[in-house]
Every structure is written in structure tokens, then in C-alpha cells.
Write an enzyme that holds these catalytic residues in place. Structure first.
Site, PDB file in Angstrom:
ATOM      1  N   PRO A 131    -108.092 -97.448 -44.863  1.00 46.86           N
ATOM      2  CG  PRO A 131    -110.016 -96.573 -43.840  1.00 46.86           C
ATOM      3  CD  PRO A 131    -109.557 -97.320 -45.048  1.00 46.86           C
ATOM      4  CB  SER A 135     -96.886-100.033 -46.661  1.00 45.74           C
ATOM      5  OG  SER A 135     -96.446 -98.691 -46.672  1.00 45.74           O
ATOM      6  CB  SER A 181    -101.755-111.097 -53.532  1.00 48.48           C
ATOM      7  OG  SER A 181    -101.114-112.285 -53.938  1.00 48.48           O
ATOM      8  CG  ASP A 243     -93.508-102.466 -61.519  1.00 44.23           C
ATOM      9  OD1 ASP A 243     -93.144-102.174 -60.361  1.00 44.23           O
ATOM     10  OD2 ASP A 243     -93.586-103.641 -61.932  1.00 44.23           O
ATOM     11  CD  GLU A 367     -98.306 -93.406 -58.087  1.00 46.28           C
ATOM     12  OE1 GLU A 367     -97.627 -94.280 -58.669  1.00 46.28           O
ATOM     13  OE2 GLU A 367     -98.942 -92.528 -58.689  1.00 46.28           O
TER      14      GLU A 367
END
Length: 389
Positions: A131, A135, A181, A243, A367
Site C-alpha cells: 500500500p 514505485s 535494499s 529486467d 511492472e
């Protein structure tokens, strides 16, 4: 000398296209309007694709799959989307959901889950977005905490395609919140795991036959061996997956654009005004010419990207983003123009082009939005990563 000096599909790839088109003409296209109207899962297409081994063609032969290369998989998805975009999400999402396992999973995970997918024991969805993290995927809040030999997952995933229909889910979760990340890991979660549940179906503009739901993870305990790759590598695996799979969205876009063009051409040749077919009028011919030109350009870019996906070339990231972005923009323009060619009839649900127009829109969004794709491309260009052909 170039590997493909004449830029032609091999006989094997042409045979794949013909086989998929035959299945779709007989068992997918006839149900596309009803699937959209009733907003129901395209079970007829599911059964037909499974029977023909087109439901997850990318799975390697060593795990019981068809072993299709990236271009053959693109051809499957393109042809299904030409008939019904909702149905094309079956092979597309099965690749998206399972590719992390194929890229980074242990041999045991591959045998278990890729084998189950190939055998048709369940679909495979991909749980990245949340939510508050679309991006900005690094901003996800779903957590996974180690508990002895297990991991316990808590959180909410949003915009999950085929959620509730799929049996298996690749779930990205934070295992070390201090590492951004590098603190994100990937796991395989099963629909039957205690604590897994689903929200209501989203009411969408298009692809109504493909359910989109939230996935709720309430203290879902799974064994540690269901982690995909080493701890902290989930985000890298997720980005590597995209990718490759952005090219499947490009294939969807090419397929729906081709389907809309086909209907526009047939209508223009049959519809008469002022005593002759409207296809005789130069203004309309120019519109049809532009549509055909753009579809073919998108197709060639998509196939070129598929080749790079199969070889895992250095410029794959650029080509994947470019193909997805360009083809989806083309799909939106071509489907809008197809509605215009059909005039008032195009605006009604009696003809398929209004459905195709609605379905095409999502290819510009999921995507990675096309704005994000342009960021990706720009970064690749500035880093000097671009095809030298």
C-alpha cells in the site's frame, strides 16, 4: 557475423506461434468477452493453456517444463494477449512469480516449485508492491523475523495479480531494516500456509478476468529453506527478475495492439459509407498505416529484448525497459485509434476494441510505470550501457 543476420524467426518459433494461435482462436477468444463482462477468471483459457503446456512455457525441461526460451515465451504471451489480455496473464505471471526461484533459488526449491508449476499443480504470483510501496519498492514494510529454523512473515502486499488463484507466491520482505535494499529477502509462500489470506477483488478498468487482490500475511511461519537465495539478496533478485519479465509486458502490449489492428482492418474493409468501403478513404488509410507501423516497431523491439533476456546481455536492463515502455505506449495509441476506426460501434461492448483499449492501459502501469522505465533507461544511457549494434 550476427547470430540472427536476417532477423527472422526460426521455424521452431514460427511453429510455436502457429500452435498458440490455434489454441487461442478455438479456446480463448470465444470466451474473452464473457470473461470481461462477468469479471471472472478465464478458466477455459487456463485449462486450454495447461493442456497445451503453454501455461508456464519458460520452466526448464529439467524440472518438467517445456523449456521455452525467452523469445518463445514472448510469442506465447503475445498470441494469448491478441485474443484476451486477461488470459495472457496466466503465462506472464507464472514467469514473473517463479523466475526468482529459477534465478536464485536452491536446487531443492527449483525441483519442488518449478516442478509443481510445470505439472499444473498451481500458479505462481509475485508479491513486491505494498500500500505504501509501489514505485518505491525499497520502502516496503512487510517483515520477516527469524524464529529458530523458521521465518515468520507479517505484512500486506497490494496489486497482486492472480492472487487467490495462484497456489505459490514469491514474497519480498524486510529481514534487516537497517540495510535498506540489502536488508530485503525473498521467500516462497504457499496459499495453504496458515495466516495467508486475500482481500476483495479490485474493481478495475481492464484485465477484469485476472483477479487483483491484496495478500495478507498474519504471522505466516515458513521453514527457512523457503528463502530464495541468501538473506539480504531479495531486492537484487527482484530487480533482476523485472529486467526479464518487463519483456513479457511488452509482449502483452504487442498482442493487444495487433488484435485491435486486426479488428480495425476487417471493419474498414467491410464498412461502407458514401457507396464504398471506408478503407478506400486516404485519411483512414493513413491512420491504419501508422497503427501497423507502430505495432511492427514494438514487436521488433520486444523480440530484440527477448534475445537479450535469453543471453542475459549487459544491455538487458535498457532493452527490457525500452521494450516495455515503447510497446505499451503503442498499445494504448493503437487501441484508441481502433475504437476511432469503428466509430460508434467501437464505443460499444458489441465489438472487442473497447475492451482492448481498457486492457491496454495497464501495460503502461504495472511492472514499473512508464515514467519509471524512462528513469531506468536514462540511467543506463548515462552509464554508457547501450547496444553497440
Amino acid at each position: 557475423m550476427s547470430e540472427y543476420p536476417l532477423y527472422a524467426l526460426s521455424e521452431e518459433h514460427q511453429a510455436v506461434r502457429a500452435a498458440v494461435r490455434a489454441v487461442c482462436d478455438a479456446k480463448v477468444a470465444p470466451y474473452a468477452a464473457a470473461v470481461d463482462e462477468e469479471a471472472r477468471y478465464p478458466q477455459e483459457a487456463h485449462d486450454a493453456l495447461l493442456a497445451a503446456d503453454f501455461h508456464a512455457p519458460h520452466v526448464p525441461e529439467e524440472y518438467g517444463g517445456a523449456g521455452a526460451d525467452a523469445l518463445a515465451t514472448v510469442l506465447v504471451i503475445e498470441e494469448v494477449a491478441r485474443a484476451c489480455v486477461s488470459s495472457s496473464l496466466i503465462p506472464a505471471v507464472n514467469k514473473l512469480g517463479s523466475l526468482p526461484v529459477q534465478i536464485a533459488g536452491s536446487e531443492e526449491l527449483k525441483k519442488k516449485y518449478l516442478g509443481a508449476l510445470a505439472r499444473g499443480e498451481g500458479g505462481f504470483s509475485y508479491c513486491l508492491s505494498e500500500p505504501e510501496a509501489g514505485s518505491d519498492a525499497v520502502g516496503m514494510r512487510t517483515r520477516a523475523v527469524r524464529a529458530g529454523d523458521d521465518w515468520v512473515l507479517d505484512g500486506v502486499k497490494r496489486w497482486i495479480t492472480n492472487a487467490g488463484e495462484s497456489e505459490f507466491y514469491t514474497v519480498l520482505a524486510v529481514t534487516d531494516p537497517d540495510r535498506r535494499s540489502r536488508g530485503i529477502s525473498a521467500f516462497v509462500v504457499e496459499k495453504s500456509d496458515p495466516g495467508v489470506s486475500f482481500g476483495a477483488k479490485e474493481k478495475k478498468l481492464g484485465i477484469k478476468g485476472s483477479p487483483t487482490r491484496e495478500v495478507y500475511l498474519d504471522r505466516v511461519r515458513i521453514p527457512a529453506d523457503r528463502m530464495i537465495g541468501p538473506e539480504g539478496t531479495g531486492f537484487e533478485t527482484a530487480m533482476r527478475t523485472l529486467d526479464h519479465t518487463r519483456i513479457t509486458i511488452a509482449a502483452q502490449a504487442v498482442g493487444v495492439a495487433q488484435g485491435a489492428l486486426d479488428h480495425a482492418l476487417d471493419y474498414a474493409k467491410e464498412r461502407t459509407q458514401f457507396g464504398r468501403p471506408i478503407a478506400d478513404f486516404q485519411g483512414l488509410q493513413f491512420m491504419l498505416a501508422d497503427m501497423g507501423m507502430k505495432v511492427e516497431a514494438a514487436r521488433q523491439m520486444t523480440y530484440a529484448a527477448a534475445g537479450r533476456s535469453e543471453r542475459d546481455d549487459d544491455d538487458l536492463t535498457f532493452f527490457g525497459a525500452a521494450a516495455k515502455c515503447f510497446a505499451s505506449d503503442v498499445a494504448m495509441q493503437v487501441t484508441v485509434d481502433a475504437v476511432q476506426v469503428l466509430g460508434g460501434y467501437g464505443y460499444t461492448r458489441d465489438y472487442p476494441v473497447e475492451r482492448m483499449m481498457r486492457d491496454a492501459k495497464i501495460t503502461q502501469i504495472y511492472e514499473g510505470t512508464n515514467q519509471v522505465q524512462r528513469i531506468v533507461m536514462a540511467r543506463q544511457l548515462l552509464a554508457g550501457v547501450q547496444s553497440k549494434l
